[in-house]
Write an enzyme that holds these catalytic residues in place. Structure first.
Site, PDB file in Angstrom:
ATOM      1  N   GLY A  69       0.837  -1.210   0.000  1.00 45.40           N
ATOM      2  CA  GLY A  69       0.000   0.000   0.000  1.00 45.40           C
ATOM      3  C   GLY A  69       0.861   1.245   0.000  1.00 45.40           C
ATOM      4  CB  ALA A  70       4.390   1.631  -0.857  1.00 45.64           C
ATOM      5  NE  ARG A  88      -3.616   7.220  -3.246  1.00 49.69           N
ATOM      6  CZ  ARG A  88      -3.468   6.412  -4.302  1.00 49.69           C
ATOM      7  NH1 ARG A  88      -3.338   5.112  -4.119  1.00 49.69           N
ATOM      8  NH2 ARG A  88      -3.456   6.892  -5.516  1.00 49.69           N
ATOM      9  CG  ASN A 138       0.037   0.682   4.975  1.00 45.18           C
ATOM     10  OD1 ASN A 138      -0.461   1.293   5.918  1.00 45.18           O
ATOM     11  ND2 ASN A 138      -0.020   1.138   3.724  1.00 45.18           N
ATOM     12  CB  SER A 160      -8.164   0.224  12.300  1.00 44.71           C
ATOM     13  OG  SER A 160      -9.144   1.169  12.664  1.00 44.71           O
ATOM     14  CE1 TYR A 162      -9.985  -1.002   7.573  1.00 46.10           C
ATOM     15  CE2 TYR A 162     -10.850  -0.008   9.581  1.00 46.10           C
ATOM     16  CZ  TYR A 162      -9.842  -0.135   8.648  1.00 46.10           C
ATOM     17  OH  TYR A 162      -8.687   0.601   8.785  1.00 46.10           O
ATOM     18  CB  ALA A 163     -14.389  -3.595  13.270  1.00 47.85           C
ATOM     19  CB  ALA A 172     -10.926  -7.719   8.215  1.00 48.05           C
ATOM     20  CE  LYS A 173      -6.931  -2.458   8.851  1.00 48.77           C
ATOM     21  NZ  LYS A 173      -5.665  -2.642   8.103  1.00 48.77           N
TER      22      LYS A 173
HETATM   23  N1  LIG Z   1      -6.299   6.624   7.467  1.00 48.91           N
HETATM   24  C1  LIG Z   1      -6.724   6.206   8.649  1.00 48.91           C
HETATM   25  O1  LIG Z   1      -7.307   6.969   9.443  1.00 48.91           O
HETATM   26  C2  LIG Z   1      -6.491   4.768   9.071  1.00 48.91           C
HETATM   27  C3  LIG Z   1      -6.890   4.409  10.362  1.00 48.91           C
HETATM   28  C4  LIG Z   1      -6.678   3.115  10.793  1.00 48.91           C
HETATM   29  C5  LIG Z   1      -6.075   2.197   9.949  1.00 48.91           C
HETATM   30  N2  LIG Z   1      -5.726   2.569   8.684  1.00 48.91           N
HETATM   31  C6  LIG Z   1      -5.118   1.538   7.830  1.00 48.91           C
HETATM   32  O2  LIG Z   1      -3.902   2.025   7.315  1.00 48.91           O
HETATM   33  C7  LIG Z   1      -3.630   1.370   6.075  1.00 48.91           C
HETATM   34  C8  LIG Z   1      -3.253   2.405   5.034  1.00 48.91           C
HETATM   35  O3  LIG Z   1      -4.386   3.226   4.800  1.00 48.91           O
HETATM   36  P1  LIG Z   1      -4.275   4.743   4.283  1.00 48.91           P
HETATM   37  O4  LIG Z   1      -5.120   5.545   5.188  1.00 48.91           O
HETATM   38  O5  LIG Z   1      -2.858   5.118   4.055  1.00 48.91           O
HETATM   39  O6  LIG Z   1      -5.095   4.608   2.905  1.00 48.91           O
HETATM   40  P2  LIG Z   1      -4.746   5.068   1.414  1.00 48.91           P
HETATM   41  O7  LIG Z   1      -5.979   4.856   0.612  1.00 48.91           O
HETATM   42  O8  LIG Z   1      -4.132   6.423   1.423  1.00 48.91           O
HETATM   43  O9  LIG Z   1      -3.617   4.016   0.965  1.00 48.91           O
HETATM   44  C9  LIG Z   1      -3.871   2.636   0.917  1.00 48.91           C
HETATM   45  C10 LIG Z   1      -3.159   2.031  -0.278  1.00 48.91           C
HETATM   46  O10 LIG Z   1      -3.398   0.600  -0.276  1.00 48.91           O
HETATM   47  C11 LIG Z   1      -3.529   0.199  -1.626  1.00 48.91           C
HETATM   48  N3  LIG Z   1      -4.274  -1.056  -1.751  1.00 48.91           N
HETATM   49  C12 LIG Z   1      -5.542  -1.306  -1.350  1.00 48.91           C
HETATM   50  N4  LIG Z   1      -5.907  -2.539  -1.707  1.00 48.91           N
HETATM   51  C13 LIG Z   1      -4.838  -3.103  -2.330  1.00 48.91           C
HETATM   52  C14 LIG Z   1      -4.603  -4.366  -2.946  1.00 48.91           C
HETATM   53  N5  LIG Z   1      -5.568  -5.304  -3.019  1.00 48.91           N
HETATM   54  N6  LIG Z   1      -3.376  -4.614  -3.480  1.00 48.91           N
HETATM   55  C15 LIG Z   1      -2.409  -3.660  -3.448  1.00 48.91           C
HETATM   56  N7  LIG Z   1      -2.585  -2.431  -2.901  1.00 48.91           N
HETATM   57  C16 LIG Z   1      -3.789  -2.160  -2.354  1.00 48.91           C
HETATM   58  C17 LIG Z   1      -4.290   1.351  -2.285  1.00 48.91           C
HETATM   59  O11 LIG Z   1      -4.144   1.327  -3.701  1.00 48.91           O
HETATM   60  C18 LIG Z   1      -3.659   2.560  -1.622  1.00 48.91           C
HETATM   61  O12 LIG Z   1      -2.593   3.104  -2.389  1.00 48.91           O
HETATM   62  C19 LIG Z   1      -4.868   0.548   5.732  1.00 48.91           C
HETATM   63  O13 LIG Z   1      -4.667  -0.804   6.094  1.00 48.91           O
HETATM   64  C20 LIG Z   1      -5.940   1.169   6.604  1.00 48.91           C
HETATM   65  O14 LIG Z   1      -6.980   0.279   6.897  1.00 48.91           O
HETATM   66  C21 LIG Z   1      -5.905   3.832   8.231  1.00 48.91           C
END
Ligand SMILES: NC(=O)c1ccc[n+]([C@@H]2O[C@H](COP(=O)([O-])OP(=O)(O)OC[C@H]3O[C@@H](n4cnc5c(N)ncnc54)[C@H](O)[C@@H]3O)[C@@H](O)[C@H]2O)c1
Length: 275
Positions: free
Chosen positions: A14-15, A17, A88, A150, A163-164, A166-167
């Protein structure tokens, strides 16, 4: 290059962004070389371009069963080793429980539990063989797994039963693997984020959609809910992606060698779900 993580090789999923992009940048800034994985090739190119030659991109859908092996093979082909795995990648597909479909549940289990499970299983031979070699030669070297979860998983959140769940499952995996891999000096921990400002939590009118298979899933949070969520954070605002990456970095660094099987909450003091 010198640095806290010189010679270390990391995989960050998930790198393209958000939190994953900031984590790749922080790891590279401290000397690691980073295999960056995401569905989004353009976003990946931007992240890798910011790593000063210390990273490569693997454009892959991590829910495809073959993808994890490709990722591990790329790390070994490119850099000859693997020391850190950050699971991630993720997204949300919210809905109120009594209307939630099987597909919504399966999608969240797929990306937040099955994909990390498969990536770690694919990485296991590389991590374990290197650990055994170090032990046989009398070296104590710590390797690192960080799974991103999360506070929805630890405390629940309205509209996110899938989501909850799975996490939360990912924390079970984390704690079990910590018990299995501890003797090999492979630290396995999780970070539970609260509200971090990314595409996932942007205002719903601006966040856009996440495209997966035949689905275009709306991302983001309604403006009023975002404001309420931010107001519940004792530090007074959501985290930046760089601040979130700091929590992951700690668990990738030697300063956390005796932190093991833990879920580190990085939520600005928030002690409840977002809604
Ligand atoms: N943003 C928040 O407040 C928050 C809070 C708790 C947990 N998280 C967790 O943090 C992690 C990152 O989230 P973020 O907020 O940076 O989101 P984001 O949307 O900015 O980035 C997530 C990235 O994961 C990639 N991705 C998703 N599904 C994919 C797949 N099947 N294969 C490859 N890449 C995939 C997306 O393309 C995206 O670039 C996630 O696991 C999210 O659940 C985020």
């Amino acid at each position: 290059m010198s640095g806290l993580l010189a010679d270390r090789v990391a995989v960050v999923t998930g790198a393209a962004r958000g939190i994953g992009g900031a984590t790749a940048e922080l790891l590279a800034e401290h000397g690691a070389r980073v295999v960056c994985v995401d569905l989004d090739g353009d976003g990946l190119a931007r992240t890798v371009g910011s790593l000063g030659g210390r990273g490569v991109a693997v454009a892959a859908d991590l829910t495809a069963p073959a993808a994890p092996a490709e990722v591990v093979a790329r790390a070994v082909d490119e850099y000859g080793r693997l020391d850190i795995v950050v699971n991630n990648a993720g997204y949300t597909w919210d809905g109120i429980f009594h209307k939630m479909t099987d597909e919504q549940l399966a999608a969240m289990l797929d990306i937040h539990l099955t994909a990390p499970f498969r990536l770690l299983r694919a990485a296991a031979p590389v991590l374990r063989e290197a650990a055994k070699r170090d032990a046989a030669e009398g070296r104590e070297v710590f390797r690192k797994v960080v799974n991103v979860t999360s506070i929805a998983g630890t405390m629940g959140n309205v509209g996110q039963a899938n989501y909850a769940a799975a996490k939360a499952a990912l924390t079970g995996l984390t704690r079990t693997l910590a018990k299995e891999w501890g003797p090999l000096r492979i630290n396995v921990n999780a970070v539970a984020f609260g509200f971090v400002q990314t595409r996932l939590t942007a205002d719903a009118t601006e966040a856009g959609t996440f495209e997966h298979g035949d689905h275009r899933i709306p991302l983001g949070i309604p403006g009023a809910v975002r404001e309420q969520a931010a107001a519940r954070i004792p530090l007074g605002r959501p985290a930046t992606p760089a601040e979130a990456a700091g929590g992951i970095f700690l668990l990738c660094s030697p300063w956390s060698n005796f932190v093991h099987g833990q879920v580190l909450t990085v939520a600005g003091g928030q002690a409840e779900g977002m809604s």
